[in-house]
Write an enzyme that holds these catalytic residues in place. Structure first.
Site, PDB file in Angstrom:
ATOM      1  N   TRP A 128      16.592   2.240  -3.746  1.00 56.67           N
ATOM      2  CA  TRP A 128      16.788   2.939  -2.337  1.00 56.67           C
ATOM      3  C   TRP A 128      16.092   1.895  -1.468  1.00 56.67           C
ATOM      4  O   TRP A 128      16.380   2.085  -0.303  1.00 56.67           O
ATOM      5  CB  TRP A 128      16.305   4.179  -2.255  1.00 56.67           C
ATOM      6  CG  TRP A 128      14.885   4.211  -3.057  1.00 56.67           C
ATOM      7  CD1 TRP A 128      13.746   4.197  -2.176  1.00 56.67           C
ATOM      8  CD2 TRP A 128      14.487   4.730  -4.253  1.00 56.67           C
ATOM      9  NE1 TRP A 128      12.784   4.519  -3.001  1.00 56.67           N
ATOM     10  CE2 TRP A 128      13.424   4.734  -4.466  1.00 56.67           C
ATOM     11  CE3 TRP A 128      15.474   5.074  -5.207  1.00 56.67           C
ATOM     12  CZ2 TRP A 128      12.462   5.064  -5.677  1.00 56.67           C
ATOM     13  CZ3 TRP A 128      14.792   5.294  -6.686  1.00 56.67           C
ATOM     14  CH2 TRP A 128      13.468   5.517  -6.698  1.00 56.67           C
ATOM     15  N   GLU A 158      13.859  10.466  -1.168  1.00 54.04           N
ATOM     16  CA  GLU A 158      12.571  10.841  -0.609  1.00 54.04           C
ATOM     17  C   GLU A 158      12.404  12.352  -1.327  1.00 54.04           C
ATOM     18  O   GLU A 158      11.495  12.755  -1.608  1.00 54.04           O
ATOM     19  CB  GLU A 158      12.628  11.014   0.950  1.00 54.04           C
ATOM     20  CG  GLU A 158      12.125   9.634   1.564  1.00 54.04           C
ATOM     21  CD  GLU A 158      10.818   9.253   0.998  1.00 54.04           C
ATOM     22  OE1 GLU A 158       9.934  10.191   0.892  1.00 54.04           O
ATOM     23  OE2 GLU A 158      10.716   7.970   0.958  1.00 54.04           O
ATOM     24  N   THR A 214       7.715  14.015  -8.358  1.00 49.20           N
ATOM     25  CA  THR A 214       8.241  13.269  -9.309  1.00 49.20           C
ATOM     26  C   THR A 214       8.099  11.624  -9.197  1.00 49.20           C
ATOM     27  O   THR A 214       7.880  11.183  -8.237  1.00 49.20           O
ATOM     28  CB  THR A 214       9.807  13.544  -9.533  1.00 49.20           C
ATOM     29  OG1 THR A 214      10.025  15.034  -9.179  1.00 49.20           O
ATOM     30  CG2 THR A 214      10.504  13.244 -10.782  1.00 49.20           C
ATOM     31  N   TYR A 243       6.904  15.482   6.853  1.00 49.13           N
ATOM     32  CA  TYR A 243       6.946  14.121   6.096  1.00 49.13           C
ATOM     33  C   TYR A 243       8.172  13.415   6.082  1.00 49.13           C
ATOM     34  O   TYR A 243       8.557  12.378   6.147  1.00 49.13           O
ATOM     35  CB  TYR A 243       6.302  14.419   4.607  1.00 49.13           C
ATOM     36  CG  TYR A 243       6.237  12.957   3.686  1.00 49.13           C
ATOM     37  CD1 TYR A 243       5.327  12.128   3.827  1.00 49.13           C
ATOM     38  CD2 TYR A 243       7.284  13.055   3.032  1.00 49.13           C
ATOM     39  CE1 TYR A 243       5.476  10.819   3.276  1.00 49.13           C
ATOM     40  CE2 TYR A 243       7.470  11.756   2.379  1.00 49.13           C
ATOM     41  CZ  TYR A 243       6.684  10.678   2.512  1.00 49.13           C
ATOM     42  OH  TYR A 243       6.735   9.672   1.688  1.00 49.13           O
ATOM     43  N   ASP A 247       1.422  12.098   3.199  1.00 44.95           N
ATOM     44  CA  ASP A 247       1.567  12.814   2.151  1.00 44.95           C
ATOM     45  C   ASP A 247       0.134  12.532   1.186  1.00 44.95           C
ATOM     46  O   ASP A 247      -0.619  11.787   1.881  1.00 44.95           O
ATOM     47  CB  ASP A 247       3.026  12.112   1.222  1.00 44.95           C
ATOM     48  CG  ASP A 247       2.721  10.948   0.806  1.00 44.95           C
ATOM     49  OD1 ASP A 247       1.801  10.092   1.127  1.00 44.95           O
ATOM     50  OD2 ASP A 247       3.436  10.431  -0.116  1.00 44.95           O
ATOM     51  N   CYS A 290      -4.146   1.784  -4.388  1.00 47.18           N
ATOM     52  CA  CYS A 290      -5.297   2.865  -4.126  1.00 47.18           C
ATOM     53  C   CYS A 290      -4.915   4.069  -5.156  1.00 47.18           C
ATOM     54  O   CYS A 290      -4.879   5.127  -4.450  1.00 47.18           O
ATOM     55  CB  CYS A 290      -5.137   3.163  -2.556  1.00 47.18           C
ATOM     56  SG  CYS A 290      -6.784   4.140  -1.959  1.00 47.18           S
TER      57      CYS A 290
HETATM   58 FE1  SF4 Z   1      -8.433   2.319  -1.517  1.00 43.82          FE
HETATM   59 FE2  SF4 Z   1     -10.007   0.299  -2.638  1.00 43.82          FE
HETATM   60 FE3  SF4 Z   1      -8.316  -0.382  -0.917  1.00 43.82          FE
HETATM   61 FE4  SF4 Z   1     -10.343   1.366  -0.070  1.00 43.82          FE
HETATM   62  S1  SF4 Z   1     -10.174  -0.904  -0.926  1.00 43.82           S
HETATM   63  S2  SF4 Z   1      -8.328   1.517   0.369  1.00 43.82           S
HETATM   64  S3  SF4 Z   1     -10.445   2.718  -1.966  1.00 43.82           S
HETATM   65  S4  SF4 Z   1      -7.809   0.266  -2.761  1.00 43.82           S
END
Ligand code: SF4
Length: 335
Positions: A17, A30, A36, A113, A131, A186
Site C-alpha cells: 500500500w 489502515e 493486526t 487516527y 496510535d 521503538c
Molecule cells: Fe525509542 Fe530508543 Fe528511539 Fe527513544 S531512542 S525513541 S526509546 S528507539
C-alpha cells in the site's frame, strides 16, 4: 525531524500500500492494520484489492462476500463499517473518496487516527496521527511518564503530533516515518535505540527510563465463558446458522450453539467431540462441540462439507469444524 525523514527514506519497508496514493487503497490498509500485524495483512489486502478494487465495487458487493474476504482478520465490525462507508461515499460523493479531513471523519468506522492517516498519506495534508506506536515514541521522546490514557496526556500527544506534521512539507512521509519507527525500532520491550534516528533527542533514553515509559495501564480483568456448540448432521450435511444482527460477528456462519440459539438438552453423559479455546477482547472463551439430534424448531442451512470453504465462518468455528469427525467428505455422526 530531518533525521527521521531521511531514515524513513532509506529504511522504510516495501509494503504494497506504499506504492499508491489511492485513498481507497490506503483506507483499506489502515483499517486492516488496526489490531493486526503487517505480515498478516499483506495477503488480505492484496486479495481484497483484486476482488474489490474501488469504492463502488465495495459498495455494491454482497455483504457475505465482504465478510468472506475479511474472514480470519477478526473484529468484523470493521468490514461492515467499510461497506457502510463505501455506500455513503457512493451516495453522498458520487463514488469519489472525500478529500477533506472533516468529510473523511464522518464516514462509518473512521475515527481521528484513520482520518489523520488517510488525509496525510493520500492527500499530504498536515493532519496528525496518534496510535499505540506514536504514543510510545512521543512519550519516550518527551519523557512523559503519566498514563497515556489520561485525557490531559492524550490532548498533549495529539498537539505534539500536530506540531510535528506541520513542521514539514512531506506530511505523508512524516506520519509514515512515525508509524515505521514504532513498528520496527521503538519496540515496547526492547527498543533498538542504537539504530534510532531520533536517539539524541530521546528523553527516556537520556534518563534511562525507557522501561517506565509509556506508563503501563491496568489491564481489565479477563472473564471466562463456556459455549456449547451443537454438531447436527443429516447424511453428509451439517447444520449451520448465521449469527443474528446485534451479536458480535453478525452475518458469519457457525455451528448452532447456546450463545445465539436456546440451549439444547445434551444427551446424558455426553462428552465433547472437540474443544477450542480463543480469546476475544477480555473474554477467554471455550467452545465445546457435542453431537445432538436436531430439535424440530431449530432453523438453519444444511451444508455439504465442501460448501464450507466458500462461506464466511468465524475462526473459532472453522477450527472446530477441522476437528470434527468426517470421512470422505461425509460426517460420520448423524442425527
Ligand atoms: Fe525509542 Fe530508543 Fe528511539 Fe527513544 S531512542 S525513541 S526509546 S528507539
Amino acid at each position: 525531524m530531518p533525521r527521521l525523514l531521511s531514515w524513513y527514506g532509506a529504511q522504510a519497508r516495501d509494503l504494497p500500500w506504499r506504492h499508491t496514493r489511492d485513498p481507497y487503497a490506503i483506507w483499506i490498509s489502515e483499517i486492516m492494520l488496526q489490531q493486526t500485524q503487517v505480515a498478516t495483512v499483506i495477503p488480505y489486502w492484496e486479495r481484497w484489492m483484486r476482488a474489490l478494487p474501488t469504492v463502488s465495487h465495495l459498495a455494491r458487493a454482497k455483504p457475505e462476500r465482504v465478510l468472506k474476504l475479511w474472514e480470519g482478520l477478526g473484529y468484523y465490525s470493521r468490514a461492515r463499517n467499510l461497506q457502510a462507508a463505501a455506500r455513503k461515499i457512493l451516495n453522498d460523493y458520487q463514488g469519489q473518496f472525500p478529500t477533506t479531513p472533516e468529510a473523511i471523519r464522518t464516514l462509518p468506522g473512521i475515527g481521528r487516527y484513520t482520518t489523520g492517516a488517510i488525509s496525510s498519506i493520500a492527500f499530504n495534508l498536515p493532519e496528525p496521527i496518534v496510535d499505540g506506536n506514536v504514543i510510545r515514541i512521543l512519550t519516550r521522546l518527551f519523557g512523559q511518564r503519566e498514563n497515556p490514557k489520561t485525557k490531559a496526556l492524550q490532548n498533549e500527544l495529539w498537539s505534539l503530533a500536530d506540531t510535528l506534521v506541520r513542521s514539514t512539507k512531506d506530511c505523508a512521509a512524516l506520519n509514515q516515518a512515525l508509524m515505521e519507527l514504532g513498528a520496527t525500532v521503538c519496540h515496547p520491550r526492547s527498543p533498538n535505540c542504537p539504530d534510532c534516528p531520533v536517539k539524541r533527542s530521546c528523553t527516556a533514553r537520556k534518563e534511562k527510563a525507557i522501561h517506565l515509559i509509556p506508563a503501563a495501564s491496568i489491564r481489565p480483568r479477563t472473564e471466562a465463558r463456556r459455549i456449547e456448540v451443537y454438531w447436527i448432521t443429516r447424511g453428509n450435511r451439517i447444520l449451520l446458522q448465521q449469527r443474528p444482527k446485534g451479536f458480535h460477528n453478525a452475518g458469519f456462519w457457525e455451528l448452532p450453539n447456546n450463545e445465539t440459539s436456546p440451549g439444547i438438552p445434551l444427551p446424558p453423559q455426553s462428552e465433547p467431540l472437540a474443544t477450542v479455546r480463543h480469546t476475544i477482547t477480555k473474554y477467554r472463551i471455550q467452545l465445546l462441540a457435542y453431537a445432538v439430534d436436531k430439535p424440530r424448531a431449530l432453523k438453519g442451512r444444511w451444508c455439504q462439507r465442501d460448501e464450507l470453504e466458500s462461506l464466511p465462518i468465524t475462526a473459532s468455528h472453522r477450527k472446530l469444524l477441522r476437528q470434527l469427525p468426517v470421512s470422505n467428505g461425509a460426517a460420520q455422526i448423524t442425527a
